[in-house]
Design a protein around this motif. Structure first.
Motif, PDB file in Angstrom:
ATOM      1  N   ASP A  12       0.798  -1.172  -0.050  1.00 32.33           N
ATOM      2  CA  ASP A  12       0.193   0.045  -0.041  1.00 32.33           C
ATOM      3  C   ASP A  12       0.823   1.406   0.058  1.00 32.33           C
ATOM      4  O   ASP A  12       0.064   2.479  -0.534  1.00 32.33           O
ATOM      5  CB  ASP A  12      -0.669  -0.311   1.025  1.00 32.33           C
ATOM      6  CG  ASP A  12      -2.038  -1.168   1.326  1.00 32.33           C
ATOM      7  OD1 ASP A  12      -2.424  -1.675  -0.024  1.00 32.33           O
ATOM      8  OD2 ASP A  12      -2.273  -1.152   1.913  1.00 32.33           O
ATOM      9  N   THR A  13       2.019   1.338   0.186  1.00 25.64           N
ATOM     10  CA  THR A  13       3.320   2.097   0.518  1.00 25.64           C
ATOM     11  C   THR A  13       4.229   2.468   0.276  1.00 25.64           C
ATOM     12  O   THR A  13       4.885   0.550   0.103  1.00 25.64           O
ATOM     13  CB  THR A  13       3.226   2.701   1.565  1.00 25.64           C
ATOM     14  OG1 THR A  13       4.089   3.509   1.746  1.00 25.64           O
ATOM     15  CG2 THR A  13       3.600   1.771   3.015  1.00 25.64           C
ATOM     16  N   VAL A  14       4.786   2.612  -0.309  1.00 23.10           N
ATOM     17  CA  VAL A  14       6.837   2.197  -0.839  1.00 23.10           C
ATOM     18  C   VAL A  14       7.270   3.729  -0.422  1.00 23.10           C
ATOM     19  O   VAL A  14       6.516   5.153  -0.556  1.00 23.10           O
ATOM     20  CB  VAL A  14       6.269   1.910  -2.642  1.00 23.10           C
ATOM     21  CG1 VAL A  14       8.057   2.810  -2.895  1.00 23.10           C
ATOM     22  CG2 VAL A  14       5.381   1.553  -2.713  1.00 23.10           C
ATOM     23  N   ARG A  15       8.632   3.259   0.873  1.00 20.72           N
ATOM     24  CA  ARG A  15       9.515   4.618   1.159  1.00 20.72           C
ATOM     25  C   ARG A  15      10.498   4.475  -0.550  1.00 20.72           C
ATOM     26  O   ARG A  15      11.187   3.579  -0.759  1.00 20.72           O
ATOM     27  CB  ARG A  15       9.646   3.315   2.172  1.00 20.72           C
ATOM     28  CG  ARG A  15       9.174   2.733   3.449  1.00 20.72           C
ATOM     29  CD  ARG A  15       9.473   2.757   4.556  1.00 20.72           C
ATOM     30  NE  ARG A  15      10.503   1.592   4.097  1.00 20.72           N
ATOM     31  CZ  ARG A  15      10.446   0.168   4.840  1.00 20.72           C
ATOM     32  NH1 ARG A  15       9.315  -0.192   4.440  1.00 20.72           N
ATOM     33  NH2 ARG A  15      11.456  -0.870   3.847  1.00 20.72           N
ATOM     34  N   ILE A  16      10.514   5.819  -0.225  1.00 21.21           N
ATOM     35  CA  ILE A  16      11.232   6.296  -1.789  1.00 21.21           C
ATOM     36  C   ILE A  16      12.285   7.405  -1.151  1.00 21.21           C
ATOM     37  O   ILE A  16      11.714   7.843   0.266  1.00 21.21           O
ATOM     38  CB  ILE A  16       9.883   7.522  -2.364  1.00 21.21           C
ATOM     39  CG1 ILE A  16       9.126   6.454  -2.386  1.00 21.21           C
ATOM     40  CG2 ILE A  16      10.968   8.056  -3.186  1.00 21.21           C
ATOM     41  CD1 ILE A  16       8.051   7.673  -3.530  1.00 21.21           C
ATOM     42  N   ALA A  17      13.490   7.487  -1.813  1.00 22.18           N
ATOM     43  CA  ALA A  17      14.559   8.112  -1.639  1.00 22.18           C
ATOM     44  C   ALA A  17      14.400   9.597  -2.506  1.00 22.18           C
ATOM     45  O   ALA A  17      14.073   8.805  -3.873  1.00 22.18           O
ATOM     46  CB  ALA A  17      16.116   7.702  -1.750  1.00 22.18           C
ATOM     47  N   GLU A  38       6.097  16.230  -1.953  1.00 17.96           N
ATOM     48  CA  GLU A  38       4.849  16.530  -1.779  1.00 17.96           C
ATOM     49  C   GLU A  38       4.016  15.662  -2.474  1.00 17.96           C
ATOM     50  O   GLU A  38       2.992  15.006  -1.733  1.00 17.96           O
ATOM     51  CB  GLU A  38       4.653  17.963  -2.319  1.00 17.96           C
ATOM     52  CG  GLU A  38       4.967  18.756  -1.253  1.00 17.96           C
ATOM     53  CD  GLU A  38       4.482  19.728  -1.786  1.00 17.96           C
ATOM     54  OE1 GLU A  38       3.986  20.236  -3.255  1.00 17.96           O
ATOM     55  OE2 GLU A  38       5.393  21.289  -2.110  1.00 17.96           O
ATOM     56  N   LEU A  39       4.199  15.073  -3.780  1.00 12.59           N
ATOM     57  CA  LEU A  39       3.335  14.196  -4.583  1.00 12.59           C
ATOM     58  C   LEU A  39       3.530  12.473  -3.618  1.00 12.59           C
ATOM     59  O   LEU A  39       2.228  11.626  -4.253  1.00 12.59           O
ATOM     60  CB  LEU A  39       3.352  14.057  -5.661  1.00 12.59           C
ATOM     61  CG  LEU A  39       3.407  14.731  -6.671  1.00 12.59           C
ATOM     62  CD1 LEU A  39       4.170  15.295  -7.949  1.00 12.59           C
ATOM     63  CD2 LEU A  39       1.904  15.928  -6.860  1.00 12.59           C
ATOM     64  N   ALA A  40       4.928  12.526  -2.567  1.00  5.41           N
ATOM     65  CA  ALA A  40       5.079  11.401  -3.321  1.00  5.41           C
ATOM     66  C   ALA A  40       3.807  11.181  -1.005  1.00  5.41           C
ATOM     67  O   ALA A  40       3.298  10.100  -1.528  1.00  5.41           O
ATOM     68  CB  ALA A  40       6.085  10.959  -2.229  1.00  5.41           C
ATOM     69  N   ALA A  41       4.422  11.747  -0.437  1.00  8.02           N
ATOM     70  CA  ALA A  41       3.357  12.364   0.230  1.00  8.02           C
ATOM     71  C   ALA A  41       1.925  12.286   0.282  1.00  8.02           C
ATOM     72  O   ALA A  41       1.521  11.349   1.290  1.00  8.02           O
ATOM     73  CB  ALA A  41       3.658  13.156   1.440  1.00  8.02           C
ATOM     74  N   ALA A  42       0.748  12.689  -0.350  1.00  5.05           N
ATOM     75  CA  ALA A  42       0.203  12.919  -0.682  1.00  5.05           C
ATOM     76  C   ALA A  42      -0.704  11.211  -1.178  1.00  5.05           C
ATOM     77  O   ALA A  42      -1.663  10.873  -1.013  1.00  5.05           O
ATOM     78  CB  ALA A  42      -0.777  13.977  -1.688  1.00  5.05           C
ATOM     79  N   ARG A  43       0.261  10.777  -1.848  1.00  4.59           N
ATOM     80  CA  ARG A  43       0.024   8.772  -1.922  1.00  4.59           C
ATOM     81  C   ARG A  43       0.205   8.756  -1.169  1.00  4.59           C
ATOM     82  O   ARG A  43      -0.365   6.968  -1.179  1.00  4.59           O
ATOM     83  CB  ARG A  43       0.882   8.432  -3.613  1.00  4.59           C
ATOM     84  CG  ARG A  43       0.955   7.477  -4.079  1.00  4.59           C
ATOM     85  CD  ARG A  43      -0.626   7.476  -4.606  1.00  4.59           C
ATOM     86  NE  ARG A  43      -0.800   6.149  -4.904  1.00  4.59           N
ATOM     87  CZ  ARG A  43      -1.046   5.553  -6.266  1.00  4.59           C
ATOM     88  NH1 ARG A  43      -1.078   6.642  -7.595  1.00  4.59           N
ATOM     89  NH2 ARG A  43      -1.296   4.293  -6.598  1.00  4.59           N
ATOM     90  N   GLY A  44       0.828   8.896   0.159  1.00  7.29           N
ATOM     91  CA  GLY A  44       0.756   8.002   1.322  1.00  7.29           C
ATOM     92  C   GLY A  44       1.999   7.147   1.789  1.00  7.29           C
ATOM     93  O   GLY A  44       2.388   6.104   2.240  1.00  7.29           O
ATOM     94  N   LEU A 155       3.650   6.975  -9.694  1.00  8.24           N
ATOM     95  CA  LEU A 155       3.397   6.393  -8.735  1.00  8.24           C
ATOM     96  C   LEU A 155       1.995   5.540  -8.476  1.00  8.24           C
ATOM     97  O   LEU A 155       2.573   4.423  -7.750  1.00  8.24           O
ATOM     98  CB  LEU A 155       2.834   7.892  -8.005  1.00  8.24           C
ATOM     99  CG  LEU A 155       3.744   8.839  -7.446  1.00  8.24           C
ATOM    100  CD1 LEU A 155       2.998  10.061  -6.624  1.00  8.24           C
ATOM    101  CD2 LEU A 155       4.626   8.456  -5.690  1.00  8.24           C
ATOM    102  N   PRO A 156       2.174   5.454  -9.755  1.00 10.54           N
ATOM    103  CA  PRO A 156       0.436   4.875  -9.984  1.00 10.54           C
ATOM    104  C   PRO A 156       1.475   3.169 -10.648  1.00 10.54           C
ATOM    105  O   PRO A 156       0.612   2.537 -10.075  1.00 10.54           O
ATOM    106  CB  PRO A 156      -0.219   4.875 -11.412  1.00 10.54           C
ATOM    107  CG  PRO A 156       0.275   6.446 -11.559  1.00 10.54           C
ATOM    108  CD  PRO A 156       1.648   6.555 -11.168  1.00 10.54           C
ATOM    109  N   GLU A 157       2.573   2.770 -10.731  1.00 10.05           N
ATOM    110  CA  GLU A 157       3.286   1.976 -11.001  1.00 10.05           C
ATOM    111  C   GLU A 157       4.225   0.899 -10.256  1.00 10.05           C
ATOM    112  O   GLU A 157       4.786   0.502  -9.597  1.00 10.05           O
ATOM    113  CB  GLU A 157       4.067   1.535 -12.427  1.00 10.05           C
ATOM    114  CG  GLU A 157       2.452   1.609 -13.574  1.00 10.05           C
ATOM    115  CD  GLU A 157       2.045   0.855 -13.411  1.00 10.05           C
ATOM    116  OE1 GLU A 157       2.437  -0.833 -13.155  1.00 10.05           O
ATOM    117  OE2 GLU A 157       0.594   1.031 -13.885  1.00 10.05           O
TER     118      GLU A 157
END
Length: 173
Positions: A12-17, A38-44, A155-157
């Motif tokens: 459900d979530t992916v941790r990003i650098a 911001e976009l990553a955070a908005a997607r969770g 983000l979608p993939e």
């Protein structure tokens, strides 16, 4: 997404650098890096690592290595250094590290960019692939470009990519 497409379940979530490549940006002026976060955070999707590095291959490689080695990082997004000037070396650094290139990422990014900026889209060398078992994407440094790449493609993939990578890792002895 067409009904005929079947995705491997992913997290459900992916941790990003996030790595911004720029000779001039600071944490206060890095609008593209801020937009990615911001976009990553908005997607969770939490951003667990963030760095700004100059357009120098050794520094880009060191930041990418640190992100890939970080135990909490599941995917890496770079911004900047994908153009055609002599200082733009992000693509060369990233491509050396890729075990598998996702050719469709760059192709789709340029196709989508063409609708916004016309033939100048061919100057983008956006690239994506798998390095150290993790998805890595390099986007141009403009806020419009990172928004396009993040919202329409990355983000979608990401959950699907992570699901695929985990599925095959589990089958390997």
């Amino acid at each position: 997404m067409p009904d005929s497409v079947c995705h491997t379940p992913g997290p459900d979530t992916v941790r990003i650098a996030v790595i911004t490549v720029s000779d001039t940006r600071t944490p206060e002026t890095d609008r593209s890096g801020a937009r990615i976060r911001e976009l990553a955070a908005a997607r969770g999707f939490p951003v667990v690592s963030y760095a700004i590095v100059p357009d120098e291959p050794d520094r880009i490689d060191a930041a990418l290595t640190a992100a890939l080695d970080h135990p909490d990082v599941e995917a890496v997004v770079l911004s900047g250094g994908t153009g055609i000037s002599a200082r733009d070396t992000t693509v060369e650094v990233v491509s050396r590290r890729l075990e598998k290139e996702l050719d469709g990422f760059g192709e789709l990014f340029r196709m989508l960019s063409y609708h916004d900026i016309g033939s100048a889209a061919m100057l983008s060398r956006a690239i994506g692939g798998i390095a150290a078992g993790k998805p890595v994407f390099a986007l141009p440094g403009s806020t419009k470009a990172v928004a396009l790449g993040m919202e329409k493609l990355i983000l979608p993939e990401l959950p699907h990519l992570i699901g695929e990578l985990r599925k095959h890792r589990q089958k390997t002895p």
